[in-house]
Design an enzyme around this catalytic site. Structure first.
Site, PDB file in Angstrom:
ATOM      1  N   LYS A 264       0.616  -0.953  -0.125  1.00 29.95           N
ATOM      2  CA  LYS A 264       0.240   0.042   0.467  1.00 29.95           C
ATOM      3  C   LYS A 264       1.031   1.268   0.083  1.00 29.95           C
ATOM      4  O   LYS A 264       1.788   0.827   0.408  1.00 29.95           O
ATOM      5  CB  LYS A 264      -0.649  -0.078   1.103  1.00 29.95           C
ATOM      6  N   ASP A 275      -7.237  -3.692  10.869  1.00 28.57           N
ATOM      7  CA  ASP A 275      -7.491  -4.380   9.672  1.00 28.57           C
ATOM      8  C   ASP A 275      -7.913  -5.759  10.985  1.00 28.57           C
ATOM      9  O   ASP A 275      -8.110  -6.750  10.209  1.00 28.57           O
ATOM     10  CB  ASP A 275      -6.255  -4.944   8.650  1.00 28.57           C
ATOM     11  N   ASP A 334      -3.253  -7.622  -1.847  1.00 27.29           N
ATOM     12  CA  ASP A 334      -3.660  -6.678  -0.808  1.00 27.29           C
ATOM     13  C   ASP A 334      -5.217  -7.028  -0.421  1.00 27.29           C
ATOM     14  O   ASP A 334      -5.952  -6.310   0.659  1.00 27.29           O
ATOM     15  CB  ASP A 334      -3.128  -5.133  -1.180  1.00 27.29           C
ATOM     16  N   GLU A 336      -6.531  -9.567   1.037  1.00 26.30           N
ATOM     17  CA  GLU A 336      -5.957 -10.772   2.067  1.00 26.30           C
ATOM     18  C   GLU A 336      -6.964 -11.542   3.020  1.00 26.30           C
ATOM     19  O   GLU A 336      -6.777 -12.328   3.028  1.00 26.30           O
ATOM     20  CB  GLU A 336      -4.681 -10.910   2.599  1.00 26.30           C
ATOM     21  N   ARG A 338     -10.249 -11.372   1.575  1.00 30.13           N
ATOM     22  CA  ARG A 338     -10.705 -12.877   1.883  1.00 30.13           C
ATOM     23  C   ARG A 338     -10.069 -14.009   1.997  1.00 30.13           C
ATOM     24  O   ARG A 338     -10.394 -14.982   1.961  1.00 30.13           O
ATOM     25  CB  ARG A 338     -11.444 -12.330   0.147  1.00 30.13           C
TER      26      ARG A 338
HETATM   27  N1  BES Z   1      -7.803  -4.248   4.737  1.00 29.94           N
HETATM   28  C1  BES Z   1      -7.885  -3.444   3.672  1.00 29.94           C
HETATM   29  C2  BES Z   1      -9.555  -2.648   3.130  1.00 29.94           C
HETATM   30  C3  BES Z   1      -9.572  -1.473   3.755  1.00 29.94           C
HETATM   31  C4  BES Z   1      -9.582  -0.633   3.347  1.00 29.94           C
HETATM   32  C5  BES Z   1     -10.660  -1.485   5.349  1.00 29.94           C
HETATM   33  C6  BES Z   1      -9.583   0.732   3.909  1.00 29.94           C
HETATM   34  C7  BES Z   1     -10.316  -0.162   5.894  1.00 29.94           C
HETATM   35  C8  BES Z   1      -9.969   1.318   5.327  1.00 29.94           C
HETATM   36  C9  BES Z   1      -8.287  -4.546   2.773  1.00 29.94           C
HETATM   37  O1  BES Z   1      -6.901  -5.419   2.721  1.00 29.94           O
HETATM   38  C10 BES Z   1      -7.536  -4.207   1.102  1.00 29.94           C
HETATM   39  O2  BES Z   1      -6.872  -3.358   1.397  1.00 29.94           O
HETATM   40  N2  BES Z   1      -8.648  -4.154   0.280  1.00 29.94           N
HETATM   41  C11 BES Z   1      -8.075  -3.975  -1.148  1.00 29.94           C
HETATM   42  C12 BES Z   1      -8.653  -4.884  -2.016  1.00 29.94           C
HETATM   43  C13 BES Z   1      -8.365  -5.037  -3.197  1.00 29.94           C
HETATM   44  C14 BES Z   1      -6.776  -4.860  -3.671  1.00 29.94           C
HETATM   45  C15 BES Z   1      -9.531  -5.335  -4.306  1.00 29.94           C
HETATM   46  C16 BES Z   1      -8.404  -2.621  -1.458  1.00 29.94           C
HETATM   47  O3  BES Z   1      -9.911  -1.749  -0.835  1.00 29.94           O
HETATM   48  O4  BES Z   1      -8.831  -1.415  -2.245  1.00 29.94           O
HETATM   49 ZN    ZN Z   2      -6.989  -6.379   5.152  1.00 29.80          ZN
HETATM   50 MN    MN Z   3      -5.288  -5.478   2.340  1.00 20.94          MN
END
Ligand code: BES
Ligand code: ZN
Ligand code: MN
Length: 485
Positions: A264, A275, A334, A336, A338
């Site tokens: 990220k 998270d 990222d 992860e 799921r």
């Molecule tokens: N933990 C994040 C989701 C998240 C983002 C929670 C902002 C709280 C605030 C999750 O693991 C993630 O990174 N999801 C990605 C998925 C994508 C790569 C398909 C996302 O939402 O960008």
């Molecule tokens: Zn996450």
């Molecule tokens: Mn993530």
């Protein structure tokens, strides 16, 4: 320590740092059995002079001249629903001065549920996390922060007891999530679950990394293998003798999400200690069910891993095997959440619970779609509806979202059964469709709490800055309702 009591004293005779009074929609200070009318007259005159209107959660602070309190906090309660009382008490609790020793809440409520709401709102609205403030280092023989004694005038012991259970659960979630990830890693969460579980008579079982490997939990292991602090799966079960059903809860427990090799950007990482909110929520909801002796079996599954980039981390294009055998091509490390949740869901449904609910800070797309206070709920229509209805009764915001069949094709992989990312549009929904692959026939709902779990903005109502504890209330309400169903 913060304490929470009912009081039968006449309010104006109780020495307090603050006295919180309610104001109705006309700007009238609400009478209360323990509030003598003559004591209110000058306060009403002051409120009138200031033009106090009494919109829900609007606060006005007056000096406590002529009363036993240092200050009077007037707060609008709107229509005085339980939800409004909880939000109003939470806002008022932050207007009581620095570290008050004692606060009296003298707002009338129609019933026990209203008094419980006032008590919950006040204590949770005043919540602070100070474990890492050096000023908290106590002088010899002194407590670091003595805390506030809260008196809710007119509340029954039962109303206070009920509030204490919810406050313990929600503050428990906040403490876990707010703790820096250096100290809150998978093994640490498992240890805390075991400690509290043994005090409450709740069974806790921990899968160490070796056993995760033997039994084929490829999602949790794949996500956790980039960290020096290896992953865990934790099962927490409340099983009452008079059990009238079984609810399984699966929580996302990424103790820190760097994104892994699909790293990220720094901004996106700032809140990623949050998270693990889903796992903290399912853990403390189960403990609350035990404290409240709810006659329903509750099994929580905490899917714990730290998502780090390193020489041992999983790579985009790696294929992992989820518990039960399905293979997943990891296109983006990222995505992860799921992967660990797939393992947890596949394991949870083996016990044939009546329903399974999963709770996860799963997608940034949740916040884009619904904002920072409303969580998304997806899954089987009946379960999804019971979550929305439980949330309404509990005073939280959930909104039903679809799982459109056409998005499923985006999750097809060239080399494995599935890949972990799909169509970039509707990211919350694709993530839900991914999880659906692992729940079999068990009635299921998926709660995406990504933004509501952690408040980056200003405090509002009983929701403070930082970890919120959002969704504990909804889940406990749903579990209690399950006993009647
Ligand atoms: N933990 C994040 C989701 C998240 C983002 C929670 C902002 C709280 C605030 C999750 O693991 C993630 O990174 N999801 C990605 C998925 C994508 C790569 C398909 C996302 O939402 O960008
Ligand atoms: Zn996450
Ligand atoms: Mn993530």
């Amino acid at each position: 320590m913060t304490s929470l009591n009912a009081t039968s004293d006449i309010v104006t005779s109780v020495q307090a740092d603050a006295l919180i009074l309610g104001v109705d929609a006309n700007g009238t200070i609400l009478s209360h059995p323990q509030l003598p009318a003559e004591a209110v007259t000058p306060l009403q005159a002051a409120a009138d002079l200031l033009g106090v209107k009494g919109k829900c959660c609007a606060t006005t602070v007056l000096p406590g001249t002529g009363t036993a309190a240092r200050r009077i906090v007037l707060v609008g309660v709107g229509e005085a629903t339980a939800r409004e009382l909880r939000e109003a008490a939470g806002t008022a609790a932050r207007c009581c001065g620095d570290d008050p020793d004692s606060v009296v809440v003298a707002i009338p409520a129609a019933d026990d549920a209203g008094y419980t709401a006032l008590a919950e709102g006040a204590v949770l609205g005043a919540y602070t996390f100070r474990d890492y403030k050096t000023s908290a280092e106590p002088a010899e023989g002194e407590e670091p922060w003595p805390g506030t004694a809260w008196h809710v005038a007119g509340a029954s012991d039962a109303a206070i007891e009920r509030a204490s259970i919810l406050v313990a659960a929600i503050a428990g979630v906040r403490d876990l999530v707010n703790t820096p990830p250096r100290d809150m890693f998978p093994g640490a969460v498992a240890g805390i679950a075991q400690d509290i579980g043994s005090q409450l008579g709740v069974q806790v079982e921990v899968w160490e990394p070796e056993r995760l490997a033997q039994e084929g939990f490829g999602g949790i292991l794949g996500v956790g293998m980039g960290s020096a602090r290896l992953p865990r799966l934790v099962k927490v079960q409340w099983k009452p003798e008079d059990s009238k059903g079984h609810v399984a809860l699966v929580g996302k427990g990424i103790t820190f999400d760097t994104g892994g090799i699909s790293l990220k950007p720094p901004k996106g990482m700032e809140t990623m200690k949050s998270d693990m909110s889903g796992s903290a929520v399912v853990l403390h909801t189960t403990f609350a069910a035990a404290r409240a002796q709810v006659p329903v079996t509750v099994t929580a599954w905490l899917c714990l891993a730290e998502n780090m980039p390193s020489g041992t981390a999983q790579r985009p294009s790696d294929v992992i095997k989820i518990y039960g055998g399905k293979t997943v091509e990891v296109m983006n490390t990222d995505a992860e959440g799921r992967l660990v949740m797939a393992d947890g869901l596949a394991k949870a449904i083996e016990e044939n619970p009546d329903i399974v609910l999963d709770v996860a800070t799963l997608t940034g797309a949740q916040g884009v779609a619904l904002g920072s206070r409303t969580s998304g709920v997806m899954g089987d229509e009946a379960v999804r509806t019971s979550v929305v209805e439980a949330a309404d009764r509990a005073g939280e915001d959930f909104w039903p979202m679809p799982l459109p069949g056409h998005l499923r094709a985006g999750l097809d992989s060239q080399v494995a059964d599935l890949k972990n990312i799909g169509d970039p549009m509707g990211g919350m929904l694709s993530a839900g469709l991914f999880l659906k692959e692992f729940v079999g026939d068990t009635p299921w709902a998926h709660l995406d709490i990504a933004r509501p779990a952690f408040n980056e903005g200003s405090p509002w109502g009983w929701t403070v800055k930082g970890a919120t504890g959002h969704s504990v209330r909804t889940l406990l309400e749903l579990i209690e309702n399950h006993a009647q169903a």
